[in-house]
Design an enzyme around this catalytic site. Sequence first.
Site, PDB file in Angstrom:
ATOM      1  N   LYS A   1       1.656  -5.718   3.746  1.00 23.05           N
ATOM      2  CA  LYS A   1       1.140  -4.694   3.773  1.00 23.05           C
ATOM      3  C   LYS A   1       1.475  -3.561   2.650  1.00 23.05           C
ATOM      4  CE  LYS A   1       3.640  -2.333   7.578  1.00 23.05           C
ATOM      5  NZ  LYS A   1       3.603  -1.917   8.757  1.00 23.05           N
TER       6      LYS A   1
ATOM      7  N   ARG B   1       1.120   3.328  20.576  1.00 25.34           N
ATOM      8  CA  ARG B   1       0.560   3.613  19.473  1.00 25.34           C
ATOM      9  C   ARG B   1      -0.604   3.103  19.190  1.00 25.34           C
ATOM     10  NH1 ARG B   1       3.964   2.266  13.970  1.00 25.34           N
ATOM     11  NH2 ARG B   1       3.111   0.271  14.644  1.00 25.34           N
TER      12      ARG B   1
ATOM     13  N   TYR C   1      15.270  23.324 -15.129  1.00 25.07           N
ATOM     14  CA  TYR C   1      14.784  24.380 -14.435  1.00 25.07           C
ATOM     15  C   TYR C   1      15.622  25.187 -13.504  1.00 25.07           C
ATOM     16  CZ  TYR C   1      10.184  22.618 -15.506  1.00 25.07           C
ATOM     17  OH  TYR C   1       9.002  22.058 -16.368  1.00 25.07           O
TER      18      TYR C   1
ATOM     19  N   MET D   1       8.753  16.802 -13.092  1.00 27.93           N
ATOM     20  CA  MET D   1       7.785  16.020 -12.501  1.00 27.93           C
ATOM     21  C   MET D   1       7.988  14.498 -13.381  1.00 27.93           C
ATOM     22  SD  MET D   1       3.790  16.568 -12.866  1.00 27.93           S
ATOM     23  CE  MET D   1       3.581  17.857 -11.633  1.00 27.93           C
TER      24      MET D   1
END
EC number: 5.1.1.1
Length: 389
Positions: free
Chosen positions: A46, A144, A275, A323
Amino acid sequence: MQTTEPMTPPAPLASAQTVIDLGAIDHNVRVLRELAGSADVMAVVKADAYGHGALPVARTALAAGAAALGVATIPEALALREGGITAPVLAWLHPPGTDFAPAIAADVEVAVSSRRQLEQVTAAAAEVGRTATVTVKVDTGLSRNGVGAADYPEVLDVLRRAQADGAIRVRGLMSHLVHGDDPENPFNGLQGQRLADMRVYAREHGVDYEVAHLCNSPAAMTRPDLAFEMVRPGISLYGLSPIPERGDMGLRPAMTLKCPVALVRSVHAGDGVSYGHRWVADRDTTLGLLPIGYADGVYRALSGRIDVLIKGRRRRAVGRICMDQFVVDLGPDADDVAVGDDAILFGPGANGEPTAQDWAELLDTIHYEVVTSPRGRVTRTYLPAGQQD
């Protein structure tokens, strides 16, 4: 995520990549098969095989002796069929509105967790004109997904009628452990007994399951008494220890995350980096720019906290992870590092590089989350079984 076939040229230098060692997958499946004894192994692929690529991993796992494949969703199962996988595939998580007809038409086994789902599968089988293969997922304590004890008798009634009508073939009974990574927890045994009791109850009421399965990776490796006829390992396929405090447990990690050094530059003592200038050089030094950032799966929370292996030495990340990129301190004596050199963010650890478990501990999470994080611009390349990088 893009995928390249085995032995294709590496991605351009501007790209980060995960390198997946299919030999490690093969090894891990064989370890799990041996531990499973007479039980079959269902390889869980999965979430795109936990970020490793579902089709290549599925093919490798089956070649190594896995008897079946497990996925969460029907689209994941259908993608395996479209990729040429003919082995048994089980899908067990179905959001409202799921169309079961394509799964039945493609001979995908469907796990049902409620009477409503079972009735929907039965209706879809009539629509397709084909018998559906069904597993019943039951809740034995996880609270669940799964049929609860109170609803189980009525589900069996529907199951028995549908089976008599030829709409379904009853294949399996499954549940999921609460404390699998704590092998001696007594609740594991309780769940095993509950599953066995539900199987006996079904048999007494006209429903005979062919197989039952409960064990995830840690239980598959430590609780042979709970194996039933099949075990359902996931994370261990990929070489990550399901119980990290027990070491590697004989497994080999399959994923390496790396990128090329994009730029090498010198800075002076007092110069700030990235930054906010959260890091300021305390000496003249050399920096390396790595073209991978939080959009690619390198968590911003790891800013200034991780090492990267370049030319056999660990180099510390400095400044904010951005990023698309971040910076490492190569040190003042970094003449050996050049643009294009590999920077290993994490891997098996055999050559001194950080591991997915190292990242997990820094992030207060689990290595599952780490290996499923590389994404977007990160390409994926495969090493065939028997080949090492």
